[in-house]
Each structure stands twice: as structure tokens, then as C-alpha cells.
Design an enzyme around this catalytic site. Structure first.
Site, short mmCIF file in Angstrom:
data_model
loop_
_atom_site.label_atom_id
_atom_site.label_comp_id
_atom_site.label_asym_id
_atom_site.label_seq_id
_atom_site.Cartn_x
_atom_site.Cartn_y
_atom_site.Cartn_z
N ALA A 105 -33.14 40.32 10.94
CA ALA A 105 -32.78 39.57 9.73
C ALA A 105 -33.12 40.44 8.54
O ALA A 105 -34.01 41.31 8.62
CB ALA A 105 -33.57 38.27 9.69
N GLY B 270 -34.10 39.59 14.69
CA GLY B 270 -32.94 38.69 14.69
C GLY B 270 -31.72 39.31 15.35
O GLY B 270 -30.87 38.59 15.88
N GLU C 12 -32.19 38.62 18.88
CA GLU C 12 -31.98 37.18 19.09
C GLU C 12 -30.49 36.83 19.05
O GLU C 12 -30.02 36.02 19.83
CB GLU C 12 -32.74 36.40 18.01
CG GLU C 12 -34.24 36.49 18.20
CD GLU C 12 -35.02 35.88 17.04
OE1 GLU C 12 -34.79 36.29 15.88
OE2 GLU C 12 -35.86 35.01 17.29
N GLU D 268 -41.21 41.54 14.90
CA GLU D 268 -41.64 40.66 13.80
C GLU D 268 -43.14 40.69 13.59
O GLU D 268 -43.62 40.52 12.45
CB GLU D 268 -41.19 39.21 14.08
CG GLU D 268 -39.70 38.97 13.93
CD GLU D 268 -38.90 39.20 15.19
OE1 GLU D 268 -39.40 39.89 16.12
OE2 GLU D 268 -37.78 38.69 15.29
N1 DAK Z 1 -33.79 44.23 6.77
C1 DAK Z 1 -33.36 44.85 5.65
N2 DAK Z 1 -33.08 46.16 5.61
C2 DAK Z 1 -33.23 46.88 6.72
C3 DAK Z 1 -33.66 46.30 7.94
C4 DAK Z 1 -33.94 44.89 7.94
N3 DAK Z 1 -34.33 44.23 9.04
N4 DAK Z 1 -33.73 47.27 8.87
C5 DAK Z 1 -33.33 48.41 8.26
N5 DAK Z 1 -33.03 48.18 6.97
C6 DAK Z 1 -32.55 49.13 5.97
C7 DAK Z 1 -33.67 50.04 5.47
O1 DAK Z 1 -34.42 49.40 4.47
C8 DAK Z 1 -32.87 51.21 4.95
O2 DAK Z 1 -32.31 50.85 3.71
P1 DAK Z 1 -32.37 51.87 2.44
O3 DAK Z 1 -33.80 52.14 2.20
O4 DAK Z 1 -31.62 53.10 2.93
O5 DAK Z 1 -31.69 51.15 1.33
C9 DAK Z 1 -31.73 51.32 5.95
O6 DAK Z 1 -31.63 50.03 6.56
C10 DAK Z 1 -31.98 52.33 7.05
O7 DAK Z 1 -33.22 52.05 7.62
P2 DAK Z 1 -34.38 53.16 7.79
O8 DAK Z 1 -34.32 54.17 6.71
O9 DAK Z 1 -35.65 52.42 7.98
O10 DAK Z 1 -33.91 53.83 9.17
P3 DAK Z 1 -34.83 54.54 10.28
O11 DAK Z 1 -33.88 55.18 11.23
O12 DAK Z 1 -35.90 55.39 9.64
O13 DAK Z 1 -35.58 53.34 11.01
C11 DAK Z 1 -35.76 51.15 12.08
C12 DAK Z 1 -34.87 52.41 11.75
C13 DAK Z 1 -34.84 50.14 12.78
C14 DAK Z 1 -36.86 51.57 13.02
C15 DAK Z 1 -36.35 50.61 10.76
O14 DAK Z 1 -35.28 50.45 9.81
C16 DAK Z 1 -37.02 49.28 10.92
O15 DAK Z 1 -38.15 49.21 11.41
N6 DAK Z 1 -36.35 48.21 10.47
C17 DAK Z 1 -36.92 46.89 10.48
C18 DAK Z 1 -36.89 46.29 11.86
C19 DAK Z 1 -37.50 44.92 11.87
O16 DAK Z 1 -38.69 44.76 11.52
N7 DAK Z 1 -36.74 43.92 12.27
C20 DAK Z 1 -37.20 42.55 12.30
C21 DAK Z 1 -36.92 41.90 10.94
S1 DAK Z 1 -37.56 40.26 10.88
C22 DAK Z 1 -35.48 32.98 11.16
C23 DAK Z 1 -34.82 33.52 12.25
C24 DAK Z 1 -34.90 34.88 12.51
C25 DAK Z 1 -35.61 35.72 11.72
C26 DAK Z 1 -36.25 35.18 10.63
C27 DAK Z 1 -36.19 33.83 10.34
N8 DAK Z 1 -35.41 31.56 10.87
C28 DAK Z 1 -34.79 30.70 11.85
C29 DAK Z 1 -35.90 31.03 9.68
C30 DAK Z 1 -35.65 37.11 12.06
C31 DAK Z 1 -36.54 37.90 11.50
C32 DAK Z 1 -36.39 39.34 11.67
O17 DAK Z 1 -35.50 39.87 12.32
#
Ligand code: DAK
Length: 255
Positions: free
Chosen positions: A63, A106, A109, A129
Site C-alpha cells: 500500500a 498490500g 495481499e 509491515e
Molecule cells: N509506498 C509508497 N512508495 C513506495 C512504496 C510503497 N509501499 N514502495 C516503494 N515506493 C517508492 C519509493 O518511495 C521510491 O519512490 P521515489 O523516492 O523514487 O519517489 C520508488 O518507489 C522506488 O523505490 P526504492 O527507491 O525504495 O527502490 P529500491 O529498489 O531501493 O527498494 C523496496 C525496493 C521494495 C525494497 C523498497 O521500495 C521498499 O522497502 N518499499 C516499501 C515496502 C513496504 O514496506 N511495503 C509495505 C507497505 S505497508 C490496510 C490494508 C493494507 C495495508 C494497509 C492498510 N487497511 C485494510 C486499512 C497495507 C500496508 C502496506 O502494504
């Protein structure tokens, strides 16, 4: 720019997540477009299955963290941002996920809401997360546990670590791993195969398998039996069995 691209090929409805600069992070607009497209294809009599894909670098990295970063608990509650995710469960036609690169949070998911997952050998899966001090919120703790068992789900959800496509295959999180360059075409080919099956049988099979997650064994077997009998009311069942007896290929019409 639209956050998705939507197209049809023959009887396949194709939805591609289209935020490549953000690794297809799932924001509200994107999720709304995905769900509306799935529902539209589900209503369209010409469509027999759907293909959901990202791009080579990411299915979806979760997400959109920017959308949630400053939210309070009350705002998250009122936004009900993933209330619409529940609508995916109601899609009756099969959804194939084509996964290359990251399927995280997400994104993982969303993938688990699909029915068959074709993964590139480069794909990486995880529920990271915990690293953001939250837990999965779109079914991850439940669907992952059912898919791979408690021990492995605990390991992934509490450590937030990523696993490879081969590990995901061994755990039963995905059913097919293909060479990197074939990740999309292999999923498309699978969809083409599904399109040759009787649509009502596909939908009944999906319905029956999903019942296994919601009911007791006895209730699930009752559901299966009713769906089995129901298929004997379709022209396609007559055609399928007649074609077998006549040693020819069946032609299914979807009724
Ligand atoms: N959200 C927003 N932007 C993201 C992102 C994300 N989840 N993942 C990557 N990006 C963006 C980065 O910020 C970057 O943007 P710029 O800085 O270039 O503007 C661009 O994508 C490229 O990412 P990286 O520069 O970080 O790329 P790398 O190859 O270095 O790293 C990575 C890739 C996948 C390891 C890293 O980007 C990363 O760790 N991303 C976050 C992964 C993560 O934590 N995912 C879980 C998010 S929380 C709900 C239901 C579901 C959810 C919530 C609520 N309800 C029912 C209420 C779900 C929550 C989640 O998924």
C-alpha cells in the site's frame, strides 16, 4: 495519468498496475480502478477470466506508505481505505496474478486475493509491515497463514523478511514459477487455457475451493455437491460429456 491500464484480449480481461516509478504502490485511486475493472469484467459475458499484473520490477511494493504516513487512527477508521478490497472476494470469474519483482505488504495481499499465481523466478514476496510498526491489514495474517501454515506465516510476518519465488513455490504461496522473460506471457497463456474451459465450471470450482476457507469440511462438501449438481443444468456439461464420447474437442458457450 491512469494508475492502471485495462484491455481485453479475446475472452481475457487484463488489468495492469501502472505506477512504475512507485513500484506500483497501491494508492486509493489505483485500488479503486482495479476493483471497478474486476467488477466490470465479472459482469461482461464476453470475459471468461482476468489477468492482474504489474511490471517487470514490481507487482506491487505494498500500500502507498505516503497515503498512510500522517493518518491518525480515527482517520484510518473513517477512510475505510481497504473496505473496497472486500469486493474482490465477490468476483466469480478466475483471476490470475502475473508476478514479477516485488509483491510486498498490500501487494502480496492483493496477489493472495487472486486464484492462481504465476511468478517470475525473480519475484520476491513478503509482509514487511512490521518494519513500519504495523501489521498486514488487507487479509495478510489470515490468507498467508492459510496458504503456508502458522510457522512460516509467523516467521514472515514477525520478521518482515522477503522470500524468493522458489521458496514461495515450496511453501505453496504460488503454484508456478517461470523464467524471468516469460512472467507475463506464461500467465497469459494460462488465461487462454482457462478460456477454453466451461465458464460455469470455472466459477463453480473457484466457489467450491474458496468455501474450504470459510466452512467446516462437512459444510464444504455440501457446497461442492450442490455446485456439482448445478452444473448438470448447463449446456456446457452436456457438450463436455458428449464431446468426450464422440472423441472430439468440446466447444463451450458459457451456459
Ligand atoms: N509506498 C509508497 N512508495 C513506495 C512504496 C510503497 N509501499 N514502495 C516503494 N515506493 C517508492 C519509493 O518511495 C521510491 O519512490 P521515489 O523516492 O523514487 O519517489 C520508488 O518507489 C522506488 O523505490 P526504492 O527507491 O525504495 O527502490 P529500491 O529498489 O531501493 O527498494 C523496496 C525496493 C521494495 C525494497 C523498497 O521500495 C521498499 O522497502 N518499499 C516499501 C515496502 C513496504 O514496506 N511495503 C509495505 C507497505 S505497508 C490496510 C490494508 C493494507 C495495508 C494497509 C492498510 N487497511 C485494510 C486499512 C497495507 C500496508 C502496506 O502494504
Amino acid at each position: 495519468m491512469s494508475e492502471t491500464t485495462i484491455e481485453t484480449r479475446d475472452h481475457i480481461g487484463i488489468i495492469r498496475l501502472n505506477r512504475p516509478d512507485k513500484l506500483n504502490a497501491l494508492n486509493t485511486t489505483l485500488m479503486t480502478q482495479v476493483i471497478e475493472a474486476l467488477e466490470q469484467f465479472d459482469r461482461d459475458n464476453n470475459i471468461r477470466c482476468m489477468l492482474l499484473a504489474g511490471d517487470q520490477r514490481a507487482f506491487a511494493a505494498g500500500a502507498d506508505i505516503n497515503e498512510m504516513a500522517d493518518a491518525t487512527m480515527i482517520e484510518m477508521h473513517h477512510r475505510n481505505m481497504f473496505g473496497r478490497w472486500d469486493r474482490i472476494k465477490k468476483i466469480r470469474k478466475p483471476i490470475v496474478a502475473a508476478v514479477s519483482g516485488y509483491a510486498l505488504g498490500g501487494g502480496c495481499e492483493l496477489m493472495m486475493c487472486c486464484d492462481i499465481v504465476v511468478a517470475s523466478e525473480t519475484a520476491r514476496f513478503g509482509q514487511p509491515e512490521v518494519n513500519l510498526a504495523i501489521i498486514p491489514g488487507a487479509g495478510g495474517t489470515q490468507r498467508l497463514t492459510r496458504a503456508i501454515g502458522k510457522a512460516r506465516a509467523m516467521d514472515l510476518i514477525l520478521t518482515g523478511r522477503m522470500i524468493t519465488a522458489d521458496e514461495a513455490l515450496a511453501m505453496g504461496l504460488v503454484s508456478r514459477v517461470v523464467p524471468a522473460e516469460q512472467w507475463f506471457d506464461a500467465a497469459l497463456q494460462l488465461c487462454q487455457e482457462l478460456c477454453e474451459k466451461a465458464p460455469m465450471a470455472l466459477q463453480a470450482g473457484k466457489d467450491a475451493v474458496n468455501s474450504a476457507f470459510e466452512t467446516t469440511l462437512t459444510e464444504g462438501i455440501e457446497v461442492e455437491k450442490k455446485l456439482f449438481y448445478m452444473l448438470f443444468a448447463t449446456d456446457d456439461q452436456t457438450e463436455g460429456m458428449r464431446a468426450f464420447v464422440e472423441k472430439r474437442k468440446p466447444v463451450f458457450v458459457g451456459r
